[in-house]
Write a protein that holds these residues in place. Structure first.
Motif, PDB file in Angstrom:
ATOM      1  N   ARG A 199       1.384  -3.024  -3.364  1.00 55.68           N
ATOM      2  CA  ARG A 199       2.433  -1.885  -3.975  1.00 55.68           C
ATOM      3  C   ARG A 199       2.446  -0.853  -2.932  1.00 55.68           C
ATOM      4  NH1 ARG A 199      -0.618  -0.477  -9.059  1.00 55.68           N
ATOM      5  NH2 ARG A 199      -1.943   0.138  -7.644  1.00 55.68           N
ATOM      6  N   GLU A 200       3.326  -0.164  -3.189  1.00 52.66           N
ATOM      7  CA  GLU A 200       3.857   1.166  -2.503  1.00 52.66           C
ATOM      8  C   GLU A 200       4.394   1.030  -0.807  1.00 52.66           C
ATOM      9  OE1 GLU A 200       1.032   2.023  -5.498  1.00 52.66           O
ATOM     10  OE2 GLU A 200       0.327   1.277  -3.686  1.00 52.66           O
ATOM     11  N   THR A 201       3.570  -0.058  -0.207  1.00 53.51           N
ATOM     12  CA  THR A 201       4.334  -0.402   1.287  1.00 53.51           C
ATOM     13  C   THR A 201       5.687  -0.595   1.107  1.00 53.51           C
ATOM     14  OG1 THR A 201       2.109  -1.664   1.451  1.00 53.51           O
ATOM     15  CG2 THR A 201       3.859  -2.154   2.873  1.00 53.51           C
ATOM     16  N   THR A 202       6.158   0.264   2.257  1.00 51.81           N
ATOM     17  CA  THR A 202       7.620   0.494   2.347  1.00 51.81           C
ATOM     18  C   THR A 202       8.292  -0.167   3.336  1.00 51.81           C
ATOM     19  OG1 THR A 202       7.048   2.391   1.302  1.00 51.81           O
ATOM     20  CG2 THR A 202       9.275   2.303   2.267  1.00 51.81           C
ATOM     21  N   VAL A 203       9.399  -0.841   3.312  1.00 50.69           N
ATOM     22  CA  VAL A 203      10.160  -1.607   4.268  1.00 50.69           C
ATOM     23  C   VAL A 203      11.617  -1.006   4.339  1.00 50.69           C
ATOM     24  CG1 VAL A 203      10.576  -3.640   5.540  1.00 50.69           C
ATOM     25  CG2 VAL A 203       8.812  -3.737   3.826  1.00 50.69           C
ATOM     26  N   VAL A 204      12.126  -0.802   5.449  1.00 51.57           N
ATOM     27  CA  VAL A 204      13.549  -0.585   5.584  1.00 51.57           C
ATOM     28  C   VAL A 204      14.126  -1.339   6.721  1.00 51.57           C
ATOM     29  CG1 VAL A 204      13.456   1.804   5.060  1.00 51.57           C
ATOM     30  CG2 VAL A 204      12.873   1.204   7.461  1.00 51.57           C
TER      31      VAL A 204
END
Length: 556
Positions: A91-96
């Motif tokens: 969770r919380e790991t962020t991808v753009v």
């Protein structure tokens, strides 16, 4: 064999911090049939930074799916026997990424990355009382580098490619589940751009009551809603696999953040039940039912699950410990006190009857719940000339238990209920000494599950229900799971209340000594330093200084 081929199977993508795994379950007993696992490379550009290549994560998942299917076929099953696939993820790991090309615009910023700590003051400067708890009533979360919102803000401000893509409205942002779902269901060719309520509740951008992206939150963190995926329940069909693989056409019908999935897999489905996952960090979730309890004692409010579009959300209080198994790695890699963590940590710690009054607070990157102190740093105190590595290793194990008790105490204050047992899972739960210490230092029985991976199991259950396999109704209480046998190893407390409270008091003393070590300079937004600096510059140098400040402001 023909009868076997007609058996229903459920596949689960289990994408964690360190590895990706695809596991196939046989229903209705939810027996694990086969699986394949691949390690994920950890990228550490600077101290406190943690990244992953989103393309590597995706390819690891695809490889695991293909390899597990090969194993399955060798057992006499067919791919068409797989009824549905679920996703559980870090969770919380962020991808753009660029929605037109599908290419990542930057590495994924992992949940435990703390680079955004310096941005907190800037966000607080625009709040009435500059309190980190200002958004708790909306999001259930304190302002912290832990959650996705600050990661997105950092990406927009610091990465030119992201900022440009946002201006041109071609930037998609999401947690790992969204990245995987979008790619596996077609990507640029009509991929499903969605997330579920459990993952959305970890972004600090979702309203915890309405379960929608909140305008005040998105504005505060400079995130345009068009960048964000549609929020759905945890158990419904989001789309069908469409990536030219053997699994094409199979629906993806469950998404759960890994800790919420573990709660479901442990069958903590009744209000008042709790589980703790012991891995690199610790994650303790306490089921509060349909009540959205706002913590007054340092915990976060999160969505535990929502099993269907028309079902009510079930909430949980959560306490996260940043350093659990990480402390064991530190003792192994940095101090060389142990060689084989699973074996040596229990053996060495068990060779002494106590820590010799040594306390270890492993606040390497600050303290999470219930303290939320990013200025804390690790300390070992109580050392004497008789202290050995055995005492220190045991103190590291006890630190995991004390941090867990911190969370249990906070939950007691928030809910007014004494926890009567704690379900345990995760790699570290295989350490019998740790489990016994947890029971002794918290004063409650610890039930260590014998299920290999409760998160994958919980996700399989949610995926099966969405596909109409409702033999084990997730909307019922735990009695609805009589078909799934749950075996536990139970550890009972062996210490007196007086003894455990005396130890806990000293632990709190040690925690106090860990605070205030990492003193960060206030941001310009909070102190107006740049203006006081200009006032002190001699007139002859003012022009050059003004030019420097202009360049710096442009780079922001």
């Amino acid at each position: 064999m023909a009868a076997l081929q007609r058996s229903k199977l459920i596949g689960v993508i289990d994408e964690g911090t360190n590895s990706a795994r695809f596991v196939i379950f046989k229903v209705p007993e939810f027996e694990e049939l086969c699986s394949h696992q691949v390690r994920i490379t950890q990228i550490v550009p600077r101290d406190g930074w943690s990244e992953q290549d989103p393309r590597e994560v995706l390819e690891a998942v695809r490889l695991c799916m293909a390899e597990a299917c090969c194993q399955m076929e060798k057992l006499g099953f067919l791919v068409k026997d797989i009824s549905a696939i679920g996703i559980t993820n870090q969770r919380e790991t962020t991808v753009v990424w660029d929605k037109n090309t599908g290419e990542p615009l930057y590495n994924a910023i992992v949940w435990n990355d703390i680079r955004t700590a310096e941005m907190i003051d800037g966000v607080l400067a625009h709040q009435p009382d500059q309190s980190p708890s200002n958004f708790r009533t909306i999001s259930g979360l304190p302002i912290s580098p832990y959650f996705s919102a600050l990661k997105l803000k950092w990406l927009k401000e610091k990465v030119v490619g992201v900022r440009k893509a946002c201006r041109e409205k071609r930037c998609y942002a999401g947690t790992i589940d969204t990245w995987l779902l979008w790619n596996l269901t077609g990507g640029t060719n009509g991929g499903s751009f969605m997330t579920d309520v459990t993952n959305a509740s970890r972004t600090m951008l979702m309203n915890i009551e309405t379960l929608h992206w909140d305008p005040q939150l998105t504005k505060s963190f400079s995130v345009h809603p068009d960048m964000l995926p549609e929020i759905r329940s945890s158990s419904e069909i989001y789309g069908y696999i469409k990536d030219n693989s053997v699994l094409d056409g199979i629906p993806i019908s469950a998404i759960l953040g890994n800790q919420q999935a573990s709660l479901v897999g442990q069958r903590c489905l009744k209000e008042g039940q709790a589980k703790n996952t012991y891995r690199r960090g610790c994650f303790l979730l306490y089921n509060t039912g349909t009540r959205c309890v706002q913590s007054q004692h340092g915990l976060v409010t999160t969505v535990a699950y929502k099993m269907g579009r028309d079902e009510p959300p079930v909430y949980a209080l959560e306490g996260s410990v940043a350093v659990a198994g990480v402390a064991m790695n530190w003792l192994k890699d940095n101090l060389e006190m142990i060689k084989d963590i699973p074996v040596d940590s229990e053996k060495i710690a068990g060779s002494v009857s106590s820590t010799g009054d040594v306390y270890f607070v492993p606040a390497f990157t600050g303290l999470y719940a219930p303290y939320w102190r990013k200025d804390a740093r690790g300390i070992i105190c109580g050392l004497t000339s008789f202290t050995t590595k055995h005492h220190i290793v045991r103190a590291a194990l006890e630190a995991v238990c004390f941090q867990t008790r911190d969370i249990i105490e906070a939950m007691k204050k928030d809910c007014g209920i004494n926890l009567n047992k704690l379900h345990a899972d995760g790699n570290m739960s295989n350490n019998g000494l740790l489990m016994q210490l947890q029971a002794d230092l918290s004063g409650i029985p610890v039930l260590k599950t014998e299920v290999h991976d409760p998160a994958a199991l919980g996700t399989a259950m949610a995926a099966a229900q969405a596909k109409g396999i409702d033999l084990y109704n997730l909307n019922a209480d735990s009695r609805g799971y009589t078909g799934i046998h749950s075996h536990h190893e139970t550890f009972l407390p062996t210490t007196t209340e007086e003894e455990r409270n005396a130890r806990y008091t000293k632990w709190k003393m040690a925690v106090q000594r860990s605070l205030g070590w990492a003193v960060t300079k206030k941001s310009e937004a909070m102190t107006d330093e740049r203006y006081s600096l200009l006032a002190s510059i001699p007139a002859g140098l003012f022009l050059a200084s003004a030019f420097i400040m202009l360049v710096l402001s442009e780079r922001r």
